[in-house]
Write a protein that holds these residues in place. Structure first.
Motif, PDB file in Angstrom:
ATOM      1  N   MET A   1     -45.392  11.360  70.834  1.00  0.00           N
ATOM      2  CA  MET A   1     -45.276  10.273  71.817  1.00  0.00           C
ATOM      3  C   MET A   1     -43.988  10.407  72.644  1.00  0.00           C
ATOM      4  O   MET A   1     -43.954  10.118  73.826  1.00  0.00           O
ATOM      5  CB  MET A   1     -45.341   8.964  71.022  1.00  0.00           C
ATOM      6  N   TYR A   2     -42.922  10.892  71.978  1.00  0.00           N
ATOM      7  CA  TYR A   2     -41.655  11.052  72.698  1.00  0.00           C
ATOM      8  C   TYR A   2     -41.403  12.499  73.116  1.00  0.00           C
ATOM      9  O   TYR A   2     -40.291  12.835  73.536  1.00  0.00           O
ATOM     10  CB  TYR A   2     -40.491  10.602  71.795  1.00  0.00           C
ATOM     11  N   PHE A  23     -31.849   7.261  69.859  1.00  0.00           N
ATOM     12  CA  PHE A  23     -32.218   7.252  71.286  1.00  0.00           C
ATOM     13  C   PHE A  23     -33.649   6.735  71.463  1.00  0.00           C
ATOM     14  O   PHE A  23     -33.886   5.759  72.186  1.00  0.00           O
ATOM     15  CB  PHE A  23     -32.068   8.670  71.833  1.00  0.00           C
ATOM     16  N   THR A  24     -34.605   7.358  70.756  1.00  0.00           N
ATOM     17  CA  THR A  24     -36.008   6.965  70.971  1.00  0.00           C
ATOM     18  C   THR A  24     -36.270   5.534  70.483  1.00  0.00           C
ATOM     19  O   THR A  24     -37.141   4.860  71.029  1.00  0.00           O
ATOM     20  CB  THR A  24     -36.981   7.950  70.279  1.00  0.00           C
ATOM     21  N   PRO A  29     -41.808   1.545  76.476  1.00  0.00           N
ATOM     22  CA  PRO A  29     -42.795   2.102  77.408  1.00  0.00           C
ATOM     23  C   PRO A  29     -43.131   1.104  78.512  1.00  0.00           C
ATOM     24  O   PRO A  29     -43.003  -0.108  78.328  1.00  0.00           O
ATOM     25  CB  PRO A  29     -44.009   2.340  76.525  1.00  0.00           C
ATOM     26  N   LEU A  30     -43.537   1.652  79.648  1.00  0.00           N
ATOM     27  CA  LEU A  30     -43.838   0.816  80.818  1.00  0.00           C
ATOM     28  C   LEU A  30     -44.874   1.558  81.660  1.00  0.00           C
ATOM     29  O   LEU A  30     -44.747   2.765  81.861  1.00  0.00           O
ATOM     30  CB  LEU A  30     -42.536   0.636  81.609  1.00  0.00           C
ATOM     31  N   ALA A 101     -48.230   5.493  87.078  1.00  0.00           N
ATOM     32  CA  ALA A 101     -47.078   6.121  86.424  1.00  0.00           C
ATOM     33  C   ALA A 101     -46.832   5.547  85.034  1.00  0.00           C
ATOM     34  O   ALA A 101     -47.062   4.358  84.783  1.00  0.00           O
ATOM     35  CB  ALA A 101     -45.832   5.940  87.286  1.00  0.00           C
ATOM     36  N   LYS A 102     -46.392   6.426  84.127  1.00  0.00           N
ATOM     37  CA  LYS A 102     -45.918   5.995  82.809  1.00  0.00           C
ATOM     38  C   LYS A 102     -44.435   6.288  82.715  1.00  0.00           C
ATOM     39  O   LYS A 102     -44.000   7.407  83.024  1.00  0.00           O
ATOM     40  CB  LYS A 102     -46.651   6.752  81.699  1.00  0.00           C
ATOM     41  N   LEU A 103     -43.679   5.282  82.290  1.00  0.00           N
ATOM     42  CA  LEU A 103     -42.223   5.407  82.246  1.00  0.00           C
ATOM     43  C   LEU A 103     -41.698   5.024  80.871  1.00  0.00           C
ATOM     44  O   LEU A 103     -42.365   4.330  80.112  1.00  0.00           O
ATOM     45  CB  LEU A 103     -41.582   4.463  83.282  1.00  0.00           C
ATOM     46  N   TRP A 104     -40.475   5.472  80.583  1.00  0.00           N
ATOM     47  CA  TRP A 104     -39.693   4.934  79.484  1.00  0.00           C
ATOM     48  C   TRP A 104     -38.516   4.199  80.102  1.00  0.00           C
ATOM     49  O   TRP A 104     -37.898   4.715  81.048  1.00  0.00           O
ATOM     50  CB  TRP A 104     -39.141   6.054  78.588  1.00  0.00           C
ATOM     51  N   SER A 105     -38.174   3.031  79.573  1.00  0.00           N
ATOM     52  CA  SER A 105     -36.990   2.349  80.093  1.00  0.00           C
ATOM     53  C   SER A 105     -35.944   2.223  78.996  1.00  0.00           C
ATOM     54  O   SER A 105     -36.278   2.177  77.800  1.00  0.00           O
ATOM     55  CB  SER A 105     -37.364   0.972  80.645  1.00  0.00           C
ATOM     56  N   ILE A 106     -34.686   2.199  79.414  1.00  0.00           N
ATOM     57  CA  ILE A 106     -33.582   1.978  78.476  1.00  0.00           C
ATOM     58  C   ILE A 106     -32.660   0.939  79.107  1.00  0.00           C
ATOM     59  O   ILE A 106     -32.396   0.980  80.320  1.00  0.00           O
ATOM     60  CB  ILE A 106     -32.845   3.293  78.136  1.00  0.00           C
TER      61      ILE A 106
END
Lengths: 201, 201
Positions: A1-2, A23-24, A29-30, A101-106
């Motif tokens: 997944m990451y 970190f992960t 997810p967004l 779009a698929k994003l990761w946010s931090i």
């Protein structure tokens, strides 16, 4: 997944599995549909975003309502409004998905904690921001020095995977050209046999 | 002897005295006379530079021999050619002292070692590069969106201490204006009573 974001991190630094897990664990997810906004002007921005898939544009609308694209972002790019994010001021930008779009946010706080606990991520982001700085400076230089054809060829080098996916009028906008001028430039390059490498990584 | 550069570091991060000592031990002093070049095109750049005193400009000469100023640097600024420095390619820039200048230099290898031994300096430079990135992006936005008067006022905000020290034609060049246009803008601002804050930090 990451796997995609970890591959990107490991392209630049070598974190321990413990640091990677930290970190992960703070990534969220967004998903965005085409034409949906990630950011719009006047809002406070508390996240940075990694593009897992899809394509986004960051743009500014001037007082006359004219759009000025300042960045494209596809897979493996970080995108956001750094000025708003770091200086805690309202955003001046739109960031819009031009493909689903698929994003990761931090979040800002998670990132600061991560820097504190695992300085290897300070290194990762220092390297990325340095690359971003160099690329922005090249853009300033390129506007000063080059003709439209050279700017277009530069664009194809900077964004090798985007060129075939993005509508012409977006690319023309980014380059400060009319769509007609861009078409003429492409036609000339085709006639010169120079289009073979264009758009290839 | 190191007080100015240490004050700058401590403005952004809080290193231990041990880390600070490691940092200052790799700094080399350097003096330039007015009109002397720090960097010129075609050379490999192995150092970054901190301005202790004086003023420098970074510029590019285009194919027609026209000068394009892309950065000013006064006291407390880091200056260099990041692209050449990090990517180990020949510089495309001139960096020239426009006043007698005192600098500190740090080499690529020393900096990498410092990052490794004292990650607090990774943080210091990440913060500085992020600020540089934001400032470059603002410049791209400003070129896209603003009229000449607004660009000049932006310049006065970005470089509050430089404006009174630098010849008009350098500022006009940086802004992409003729010296005559810049004079007209200044005259208008004086008439509008807006020059009071200009050039003040």
């Amino acid at each position: 997944m990451y796997s995609k974001i970890i591959t990107h991190v490991e392209k630049y630094v070598t974190p321990t599995s413990h640091a990677l897990k930290a970190f992960t664990s703070v990534l969220q997810p967004l998903e965005l549909k085409k034409k949906e906004n990630l950011i719009h002007p006047g809002t406070y921005i508390q996240h940075e975003f990694f593009v897992e898939s899809g394509c986004l544009i960051a743009y500014y609308l001037d007082k006359k309502g004219h759009k000025h694209i300042i960045q494209f972002a596809i897979e493996d790019w970080w995108v956001g409004d750094f000025d708003a994010f770091y200086n805690k001021i309202p955003s001046k930008l739109y960031i819009e998905a031009i493909e689903d779009a698929k994003l990761w946010s931090i979040s800002f706080n998670d990132l600061e904690q991560l820097y504190h606990d695992h300085p290897i991520f300070e290194r990762y982001f220092r390297i990325l921001v340095t690359r971003g700085f160099i690329s922005q400076r090249k853009r300033v230089l390129s506007t000063l020095q080059e003709n439209a054809k050279e700017r277009y060829l530069d664009f194809c080098k900077t964004y090798p995977n985007i060129e075939s996916r993005v509508p012409n009028y977006h690319i023309a906008n980014y380059l400060g050209l009319s769509p007609e001028s861009l078409s003429r430039i492409r036609k000339t390059l085709t006639e010169e046999g120079l289009n073979i490498d264009v758009g290839q990584p």
